[in-house]
Structure formats: C-alpha cells, structure tokens
Design a protein around this motif. Sequence first.
Motif, PDB file in Angstrom:
ATOM      1  N   LEU A   7     -26.256  36.265  68.839  1.00 11.09           N
ATOM      2  CA  LEU A   7     -27.602  36.759  68.539  1.00 11.09           C
ATOM      3  C   LEU A   7     -28.455  35.679  67.886  1.00 11.09           C
ATOM      4  N   THR A   8     -27.846  34.903  66.985  1.00  8.57           N
ATOM      5  CA  THR A   8     -28.589  33.810  66.349  1.00  8.57           C
ATOM      6  C   THR A   8     -28.981  32.759  67.374  1.00  8.57           C
ATOM      7  N   ALA A   9     -28.038  32.384  68.242  1.00  9.72           N
ATOM      8  CA  ALA A   9     -28.333  31.407  69.289  1.00  9.72           C
ATOM      9  C   ALA A   9     -29.426  31.911  70.220  1.00  9.72           C
ATOM     10  N   GLY A  31     -28.068  25.083  85.132  1.00  3.52           N
ATOM     11  CA  GLY A  31     -26.683  25.041  85.592  1.00  3.52           C
ATOM     12  C   GLY A  31     -25.800  24.097  84.805  1.00  3.52           C
ATOM     13  N   LEU A  32     -26.178  23.802  83.575  1.00  2.00           N
ATOM     14  CA  LEU A  32     -25.362  22.909  82.742  1.00  2.00           C
ATOM     15  C   LEU A  32     -23.933  23.446  82.602  1.00  2.00           C
ATOM     16  N   PRO A  33     -22.923  22.631  82.900  1.00  2.00           N
ATOM     17  CA  PRO A  33     -21.542  23.082  82.689  1.00  2.00           C
ATOM     18  C   PRO A  33     -21.271  23.284  81.198  1.00  2.00           C
ATOM     19  N   PRO A  34     -20.782  24.439  80.803  1.00  2.26           N
ATOM     20  CA  PRO A  34     -20.560  24.712  79.376  1.00  2.26           C
ATOM     21  C   PRO A  34     -19.669  23.690  78.680  1.00  2.26           C
ATOM     22  N   THR A  40     -21.902  27.436  62.804  1.00  3.12           N
ATOM     23  CA  THR A  40     -23.172  26.763  63.085  1.00  3.12           C
ATOM     24  C   THR A  40     -23.068  25.865  64.310  1.00  3.12           C
ATOM     25  N   ALA A  41     -21.962  25.150  64.443  1.00  5.69           N
ATOM     26  CA  ALA A  41     -21.761  24.299  65.616  1.00  5.69           C
ATOM     27  C   ALA A  41     -21.733  25.132  66.888  1.00  5.69           C
ATOM     28  N   MET A  42     -21.137  26.314  66.814  1.00  5.15           N
ATOM     29  CA  MET A  42     -21.086  27.202  67.972  1.00  5.15           C
ATOM     30  C   MET A  42     -22.472  27.707  68.328  1.00  5.15           C
ATOM     31  N   ILE A  43     -23.279  27.992  67.312  1.00  2.00           N
ATOM     32  CA  ILE A  43     -24.661  28.426  67.548  1.00  2.00           C
ATOM     33  C   ILE A  43     -25.448  27.322  68.231  1.00  2.00           C
ATOM     34  N   VAL A  44     -25.261  26.087  67.770  1.00  4.38           N
ATOM     35  CA  VAL A  44     -25.956  24.949  68.382  1.00  4.38           C
ATOM     36  C   VAL A  44     -25.568  24.825  69.851  1.00  4.38           C
ATOM     37  N   ALA A  45     -24.275  24.914  70.148  1.00  5.85           N
ATOM     38  CA  ALA A  45     -23.814  24.774  71.522  1.00  5.85           C
ATOM     39  C   ALA A  45     -24.378  25.869  72.418  1.00  5.85           C
ATOM     40  N   GLN A  46     -24.351  27.101  71.944  1.00  3.95           N
ATOM     41  CA  GLN A  46     -24.887  28.199  72.743  1.00  3.95           C
ATOM     42  C   GLN A  46     -26.398  28.071  72.914  1.00  3.95           C
ATOM     43  N   THR A  47     -27.082  27.606  71.885  1.00  7.30           N
ATOM     44  CA  THR A  47     -28.534  27.418  71.983  1.00  7.30           C
ATOM     45  C   THR A  47     -28.874  26.386  73.042  1.00  7.30           C
ATOM     46  N   ILE A  85     -14.707  24.084  72.276  1.00  7.94           N
ATOM     47  CA  ILE A  85     -14.688  22.661  71.935  1.00  7.94           C
ATOM     48  C   ILE A  85     -15.259  22.411  70.539  1.00  7.94           C
ATOM     49  N   VAL A  86     -16.398  23.020  70.232  1.00  5.50           N
ATOM     50  CA  VAL A  86     -17.057  22.721  68.952  1.00  5.50           C
ATOM     51  C   VAL A  86     -16.610  23.635  67.820  1.00  5.50           C
ATOM     52  N   GLY A  87     -16.032  24.798  68.171  1.00  2.49           N
ATOM     53  CA  GLY A  87     -15.591  25.725  67.132  1.00  2.49           C
ATOM     54  C   GLY A  87     -14.131  25.598  66.787  1.00  2.49           C
ATOM     55  N   GLY A  88     -13.319  25.214  67.773  1.00  5.17           N
ATOM     56  CA  GLY A  88     -11.909  25.021  67.510  1.00  5.17           C
ATOM     57  C   GLY A  88     -11.071  26.286  67.512  1.00  5.17           C
ATOM     58  N   ASN A  89     -11.718  27.459  67.674  1.00  2.53           N
ATOM     59  CA  ASN A  89     -10.988  28.735  67.726  1.00  2.53           C
ATOM     60  C   ASN A  89     -10.110  28.935  66.489  1.00  2.53           C
ATOM     61  N   ILE A  90     -10.681  28.685  65.317  1.00  3.31           N
ATOM     62  CA  ILE A  90      -9.944  28.782  64.052  1.00  3.31           C
ATOM     63  C   ILE A  90      -9.944  30.231  63.566  1.00  3.31           C
ATOM     64  N   ASP A  91      -8.770  30.750  63.276  1.00  4.89           N
ATOM     65  CA  ASP A  91      -8.631  32.142  62.855  1.00  4.89           C
ATOM     66  C   ASP A  91      -9.427  32.405  61.579  1.00  4.89           C
TER      67      ASP A  91
END
Length: 235
Positions: free
Chosen positions: A34-36, A71-74, A101-108, A176-182
Amino acid sequence: MHDMAEAIALALGLVARGDADLFEIVLLSLRVSLTATAVACVLGLTLGAFLAVARFPGRGAALVALNALMGLPPVVVGLLVYLHLSRSGPLGFLGLLYTPTAMIVAQTVLITPIVAALSRQVIEDLHREYADQFRSLGLTRWQSMGALLWDGRFSLLTVAMAGFGRAVAEVGAVMIVGGNIDHLTRVMTTAIALETSKGDLPLALALGLVLMVIALGVNAGVQALRLPGERVAHA
C-alpha cells in the motif's frame, strides 16, 4: 491425496483461528504494498498527466521508453535497488537494505511506470475532449492537469488498484532487497516460496488463500469503481 486434503484443512484452520505468524506476514505485505502504491501514484499520476498534456521534442521517445519500462523484470529491479542500497552503493550509508523500506523502494520502482503509462492514456483521451475548452478558459498546463486528474478519478482509481495488485503479488524484487527475514521482511509471496521449499504446505496454502482473496478483492474493486465512472461519463 489424503496429505493434500489434510494440508488444506490445516491451512483453513490457520486462517480461521487468526494465526499470529500468518497475519504478521499478511499485515507487513499490505503495509509495504500500500505504501509503494501510494508513492507510485504520486509519481506516476503526475508523470502520466504531464505526458498527456505536454507537447515537447522527444515526447514520442519518452512514451516508448515509458511503455517499455512497464515490462521491467522484477529481479532486475531488485538487483538495481540492491546495488544502490548495498554497503558499497551510493545509498549504502542509509542502511536500508534488508528492511521493509527497501522493499517499498523496489515495488515503487516496479509499478510507477505501470501507473504512469496507464494514467497517461486515460488522461490523454480526456484531454482530447477538453483541450479546446481549456484553451478558451486560459488554463495553465498545471491547472489542466489538475482538472483532468479529477475528471478521470474513477478510471485512475482502477489504475491505482492495478498497481497495488501488481505490487502485492511481487516476489523477485522483494526477495533480493528484503532477504525474506522472519518477523522483519517476510511477506506473503516470499513466505509462500520459502514454506513450499521447506515442505510446510499448510502455511504456504494459508498465505496463498489470503493472497487470492486480496487479488479477487482488487479485481472486484476495479469492476465496482468502473460502474459509477461509466455512469458519470455518460450522464
């Protein structure tokens, strides 16, 4: 077949009893996406409206580039954001890598071109209809953009919801930017990938169910918003 039925039953149980880990992941996913989407709409709608109204040398090339960026590859977006936010990157001093925040930047970065391109088409169609009237009223470019954004608000809401749907379903860039950290950067899509690889099908299925409900809700919202928009347009 018995194992699959058991996994589905366990997944439904996780959703029904409001499992804390499950809903922590869901809430983080919604907060990030939602933020992105909000940031992408501010940037994308402004850019789309400008390209719809303005006429300048190189506009055609800008439109081609904008459509290509849809069409940017994610994973490429994730890699570029990673390189900028990593410790050796130009923004590494901010310490944003492996954070929401890094995830928001990537999605944005990923959905802004989508919002801009779709909104540009909507606003340009309206501009053709009202261009003479705007000139007769002596409106500036920015005033015209504001009027067109308001007049096309129902269609533009569907653009925003399409952007949100794309963001919430994203996995490559945020991995990639979030690392999927629990308990920190684990969102629905990355958690589904992880839990499936671990063989924890109940949690993966529960998250998939919630994600499907959100996706269907977004599509239903798009359709619901189109109806009043079409009635206003034909009034």
